[in-house]
Enzyme design. Structure first.
Site, PDB file in Angstrom:
ATOM      1  CB  SER A   1      -0.820   0.011   1.272  1.00 50.12           C
ATOM      2  OG  SER A   1      -1.880   1.735   1.321  1.00 50.12           O
TER       3      SER A   1
ATOM      4  CE1 TYR B   1      -4.381  -2.195   5.174  1.00 47.38           C
ATOM      5  CE2 TYR B   1      -3.140   0.426   4.804  1.00 47.38           C
ATOM      6  CZ  TYR B   1      -3.491  -1.588   4.565  1.00 47.38           C
ATOM      7  OH  TYR B   1      -3.847  -1.846   3.765  1.00 47.38           O
TER       8      TYR B   1
END
Length: 230
Positions: A133, A146
């Site tokens: 990501s 995250y």
């Protein structure tokens, strides 16, 4: 499971979103093994793709990975696409159990599944692809859990890449920006923002990035690839 005549690719999180798009893309050239938690969801994708088989495992339960992975054939491609967002809260409010759950799925399960399948990947001079990501490079308020898991995944991928060069295994870390998926809708709801599908990458665009990594001629490797909404 038995090895198919075509190259074999296992994709985790392959019943929806990015993982589903990757499975469809690789199914054009590979026997695809569909990874997911739900037997019904996995079987539906297997039936749709045809030359496919099932890998049903809860990645939050590491012991189930070991049991299931022992039955896998040698792999040509292993794509780690499954992941959790986790809590969208300030660090002061994050429960450590929630943090551990995210790290289990986003990092520990990736490690365990790769470790078990690595002998076969070495035998086939295979590829390991981690779907990371933009959060693997930059963290923002309320996204500590995250982002930390994705930073860790990037470091893990870098180490694996260097360790496995001598064994012929290629490792690519792909870092999409925001993608039009159910997870993105969930994240936008957490952020209190509007979800506009046209603002984001399509899952198919990420799948094409995976295809590029897989089809790079031997002797070269795409170490890291960032893809953002135009």
């Amino acid at each position: 499971m038995t090895a198919a005549s075509r190259p074999v690719a296992l994709i985790t999180g392959a019943t929806r979103g990015i993982g589903r798009a990757i499975a469809s893309e690789l199914a054009r050239t590979h026997h695809v093994i569909i990874g997911g938690r739900s037997r019904a969801a996995v079987d539906a994708v297997v039936a749709e793709l045809g030359d496919a088989s099932a890998f049903v495992a809860d990645l939050a339960e590491l012991s189930s990975i070991a049991d299931r992975a022992a039955m896998l054939p040698e792999l040509d491609v292993l794509v780690h696409s499954a992941g959790l967002i986790g809590p969208h809260e300030p660090i002061a409010e994050v429960n450590v159990d929630d943090l551990l759950q995210v790290f289990t799925v986003n990092v520990a399960a990736v490690h365990e599944l790769t470790r078990i399948t690595l002998p076969g990947l070495r035998a086939r001079s295979g590829s390991v692809i981690t779907i990371n990501s933009g959060s693997g490079f930059t963290s923002h308020p309320n996204s500590s859990v995250y982002s930390a898991s994705k930073f860790a995944l990037r470091a893990w991928s870098d180490a694996l890449r260097d360790e496995e060069r001598a064994h012929g295994v290629r490792v690519t870390s792909i870092h999409p920006g925001r993608v039009a998926t159910d997870m993105q809708q969930e994240l936008r709801a957490m952020e209190g923002g509007e979800y506009r599908e046209d603002d984001y990458l399509t899952p198919a665009a990420v799948a094409q990035a995976v295809r590029l990594a897989v089809e790079t001629p031997r002797g070269g490797n795409i170490d890291e690839l960032q893809i953002r909404p135009q």
